[in-house]
Design a protein around this motif. Structure first.
Motif, PDB file in Angstrom:
ATOM      1  N   PRO A  33       0.908  -1.269   0.072  1.00 23.27           N
ATOM      2  CA  PRO A  33       0.039   0.038  -0.131  1.00 23.27           C
ATOM      3  C   PRO A  33       0.815   1.203  -0.043  1.00 23.27           C
ATOM      4  CG  PRO A  33      -0.964  -1.654   1.539  1.00 23.27           C
ATOM      5  CD  PRO A  33       0.446  -1.959   1.081  1.00 23.27           C
ATOM      6  N   GLY A  34       0.513   2.115  -0.667  1.00 19.90           N
ATOM      7  CA  GLY A  34       1.185   3.493  -0.780  1.00 19.90           C
ATOM      8  C   GLY A  34       2.155   3.816  -2.079  1.00 19.90           C
ATOM      9  N   ILE A  35       2.625   2.508  -2.974  1.00 21.70           N
ATOM     10  CA  ILE A  35       3.644   2.619  -3.664  1.00 21.70           C
ATOM     11  C   ILE A  35       2.795   3.120  -5.018  1.00 21.70           C
ATOM     12  CG2 ILE A  35       3.642   0.010  -4.613  1.00 21.70           C
ATOM     13  CD1 ILE A  35       6.653   0.699  -4.976  1.00 21.70           C
ATOM     14  N   THR A  36       3.160   3.986  -5.900  1.00 22.79           N
ATOM     15  CA  THR A  36       2.590   4.153  -7.137  1.00 22.79           C
ATOM     16  C   THR A  36       3.042   3.192  -8.290  1.00 22.79           C
ATOM     17  OG1 THR A  36       4.553   5.784  -7.901  1.00 22.79           O
ATOM     18  CG2 THR A  36       2.719   6.744  -6.589  1.00 22.79           C
ATOM     19  N   THR A  37       2.166   3.227  -9.265  1.00 27.50           N
ATOM     20  CA  THR A  37       2.311   2.466 -10.300  1.00 27.50           C
ATOM     21  C   THR A  37       3.415   2.968 -11.215  1.00 27.50           C
ATOM     22  OG1 THR A  37       0.465   3.362 -11.712  1.00 27.50           O
ATOM     23  CG2 THR A  37       0.185   1.022 -10.480  1.00 27.50           C
ATOM     24  N   ALA A  38       3.764   4.342 -11.256  1.00 27.63           N
ATOM     25  CA  ALA A  38       4.893   4.837 -11.845  1.00 27.63           C
ATOM     26  C   ALA A  38       6.110   4.290 -11.160  1.00 27.63           C
ATOM     27  CB  ALA A  38       4.823   6.178 -11.920  1.00 27.63           C
ATOM     28  N   THR A  69       0.070  -2.107 -15.797  1.00 31.80           N
ATOM     29  CA  THR A  69      -0.289  -2.237 -14.552  1.00 31.80           C
ATOM     30  C   THR A  69      -1.864  -1.974 -14.439  1.00 31.80           C
ATOM     31  OG1 THR A  69       0.310   0.422 -14.278  1.00 31.80           O
ATOM     32  CG2 THR A  69       1.677  -1.227 -13.457  1.00 31.80           C
ATOM     33  N   SER A  70      -2.333  -3.087 -14.153  1.00 36.16           N
ATOM     34  CA  SER A  70      -3.976  -3.213 -14.410  1.00 36.16           C
ATOM     35  C   SER A  70      -4.677  -3.533 -13.051  1.00 36.16           C
ATOM     36  CB  SER A  70      -4.506  -3.918 -15.541  1.00 36.16           C
ATOM     37  OG  SER A  70      -3.531  -3.732 -16.594  1.00 36.16           O
ATOM     38  N   ILE A  71      -5.338  -2.383 -12.435  1.00 39.05           N
ATOM     39  CA  ILE A  71      -5.904  -2.629 -11.049  1.00 39.05           C
ATOM     40  C   ILE A  71      -7.272  -2.897 -10.730  1.00 39.05           C
ATOM     41  CG2 ILE A  71      -6.001  -1.303  -9.050  1.00 39.05           C
ATOM     42  CD1 ILE A  71      -3.536   0.355  -9.924  1.00 39.05           C
ATOM     43  N   ASN A  72      -7.827  -3.976 -10.075  1.00 37.90           N
ATOM     44  CA  ASN A  72      -9.117  -4.141  -9.788  1.00 37.90           C
ATOM     45  C   ASN A  72      -9.878  -4.533 -11.043  1.00 37.90           C
ATOM     46  OD1 ASN A  72      -8.273  -4.096  -7.087  1.00 37.90           O
ATOM     47  ND2 ASN A  72      -8.905  -1.977  -7.148  1.00 37.90           N
ATOM     48  N   SER A  73     -10.641  -3.831 -11.416  1.00 34.43           N
ATOM     49  CA  SER A  73     -11.674  -3.833 -12.623  1.00 34.43           C
ATOM     50  C   SER A  73     -10.665  -3.469 -14.139  1.00 34.43           C
ATOM     51  CB  SER A  73     -12.964  -2.942 -12.710  1.00 34.43           C
ATOM     52  OG  SER A  73     -12.365  -1.538 -12.659  1.00 34.43           O
ATOM     53  N   GLU A  74      -9.524  -3.290 -13.891  1.00 31.65           N
ATOM     54  CA  GLU A  74      -8.715  -3.183 -15.121  1.00 31.65           C
ATOM     55  C   GLU A  74      -8.226  -4.498 -15.621  1.00 31.65           C
ATOM     56  OE1 GLU A  74      -7.295   1.400 -14.128  1.00 31.65           O
ATOM     57  OE2 GLU A  74      -5.857   0.006 -14.004  1.00 31.65           O
ATOM     58  N   VAL A  75      -8.514  -4.794 -17.047  1.00 35.12           N
ATOM     59  CA  VAL A  75      -8.229  -6.285 -17.501  1.00 35.12           C
ATOM     60  C   VAL A  75      -6.749  -6.306 -17.916  1.00 35.12           C
ATOM     61  CG1 VAL A  75      -8.971  -7.890 -18.990  1.00 35.12           C
ATOM     62  CG2 VAL A  75     -10.318  -6.616 -18.123  1.00 35.12           C
ATOM     63  N   VAL A  76      -6.219  -5.508 -18.735  1.00 35.33           N
ATOM     64  CA  VAL A  76      -4.743  -5.369 -19.216  1.00 35.33           C
ATOM     65  C   VAL A  76      -4.664  -4.061 -19.607  1.00 35.33           C
ATOM     66  CG1 VAL A  76      -4.488  -7.889 -20.104  1.00 35.33           C
ATOM     67  CG2 VAL A  76      -5.670  -6.084 -21.552  1.00 35.33           C
ATOM     68  N   LEU A  82       0.374   7.951 -11.323  1.00 34.87           N
ATOM     69  CA  LEU A  82       0.570   8.508  -9.928  1.00 34.87           C
ATOM     70  C   LEU A  82      -0.559   7.822  -8.968  1.00 34.87           C
ATOM     71  CD1 LEU A  82       1.127  12.315 -10.786  1.00 34.87           C
ATOM     72  CD2 LEU A  82       2.775  10.513 -10.296  1.00 34.87           C
ATOM     73  N   HIS A  83      -1.214   6.753  -9.699  1.00 35.95           N
ATOM     74  CA  HIS A  83      -2.176   5.908  -8.655  1.00 35.95           C
ATOM     75  C   HIS A  83      -1.508   5.261  -7.686  1.00 35.95           C
ATOM     76  CE1 HIS A  83      -5.696   3.539  -8.050  1.00 35.95           C
ATOM     77  NE2 HIS A  83      -4.965   2.931  -7.803  1.00 35.95           N
TER      78      HIS A  83
END
Ligand code: MG
Length: 248
Positions: A33-38, A69-76, A82-83
Motif C-alpha cells: 500500500p502507498g507505492i505508485t504504479t509509476a 499495471t492493471s488494477i481491480n476492474s482493469e483487465v490489461v 501516480l495512482h
C-alpha cells in the motif's frame, strides 16, 4: 506462418524469460500500500536494463511505459502513473523483455496486503487456468486444446473468460502467429509441434465477459467493473512436452 524455433533460439528465449521472471519477483516484494504504479514501472525498467535487456513494451505502438499495471476492474494494458496502491487492491503486472534479439512476455496478478476472498479466488482460478492451458500443450495436439482447457476450468469455477484479447506466438517479435484464444472447442487450429513458442495468457473476469477501453486508448476494463485477473507465461513446446520459459 508459425515459426519453429531451434534449440539455440529457445535457449536464448529462456534467458529473456528468466530476466522477466526475476523482475516480476522483485516487483512482488515492492508491491505494498502507498507505492505508485509509476514507481513500479521505473523499478522494472531499471532491473530489465541492469540485466542487459530492453523493456519490450516501452514505445510499443506508442505505449508509454515498461510494464502494464492493471488494477481491480482493469483487465490489461493499464498505464503506470501516480495512482497509489491501497490495501485490498489487486494489480496485474504484464511485462516483456527483449534480450539478445528474443522476446519474453509474462504477467502475474498480485494482491496488495489483505485481499477479499473473491479476489483471492479469482487470482487462484486464473493462475490455475494458465496451468491447465499449458498442460494441454502437446506435440501432435491442436492449438485450441489449450484454449478449451483454459475456458473449461474458468467457467467450471464460475468466472468469465475475456474473449476480445488473446495470447500469441512469440520469438524475434513480441507478437507472432498464431493467435492463442482462451476459449473454444478442442481439436481445432494448427497442429502443435516441437519448436513452437506461445505466450499463453488467460484474462478472467469475476463478473461478465464484456470489456471496454478507457479513453486513454489503452486501458481495458470490465464493463460491469467487476474484478479481473491476468496470468501469462511464454512457453516452448519440446518433444516431450511444454517448457515454461518465464520462470526463474
Ligand atoms: Mg502477451
Amino acid at each position: 506462418m508459425i515459426k519453429i524455433k531451434s534449440a539455440r533460439e529457445i535457449a536464448l528465449m529462456r534467458d529473456a524469460g528468466k530476466v522477466a521472471a526475476s523482475v516480476l519477483q522483485e516487483l512482488e516484494s515492492a508491491i505494498q500500500p502507498g507505492i505508485t504504479t509509476a514507481e513500479l514501472d521505473k523499478l522494472a525498467e531499471k532491473l530489465i536494463r541492469r540485466a542487459g535487456g530492453e523493456p519490450a513494451f516501452l514505445g510499443y505502438q506508442g505505449f508509454p511505459a515498461s510494464i502494464c499495471t492493471s488494477i481491480n476492474s482493469e483487465v490489461v494494458h493499464g498505464i503506470p502513473g501516480l495512482h497509489r496502491l491501497k490495501e485490498g487492491d489487486i494489480i496485474s503486472i504484464d511485462l516483456g523483455v527483449l534480450l539478445k534479439g528474443y522476446y519474453s512476455d509474462t504477467a502475474v496478478t498480485f494482491g496488495v496486503g489483505k485481499i477479499s476472498p473473491l479476489a483471492g479466488r479469482l487470482i487462484d482460478v486464473t493462475r490455475q487456468s494458465l496451468e491447465e492451458g499449458i498442460s494441454a500443450m502437446r506435440s501432435g495436439g491442436y492449438l485450441s486444446d489449450i484454449s478449451h482447457a483454459i475456458q473449461k476450468y474458468v467457467e467450471a469455477n464460475g468466472f468469465s473468460i475475456v474473449y476480445s484479447y488473446t495470447g500469441h506466438g512469440i520469438g524475434t517479435s513480441m507478437h507472432e502467429e498464431p493467435s492463442v484464444p482462451n476459449f473454444g472447442p478442442p481439436g481445432r487450429g494448427p497442429k502443435l509441434q516441437p519448436g513452437m513458442v506461445l505466450a499463453i495468457e488467460p484474462m478472467v473476469n469475476a463478473g461478465s465477459a464484456e470489456v471496454e477501453v478507457r479513453d486513454d486508448g489503452w486501458t481495458v476494463l470490465t464493463k460491469d467493473r467487476s474484478l479481473s485477473a491476468h496470468f501469462e507465461h511464454s512457453v516452448a513446446l519440446a518433444k516431450d512436452g511444454p517448457v515454461i520459459l518465464t520462470i526463474l
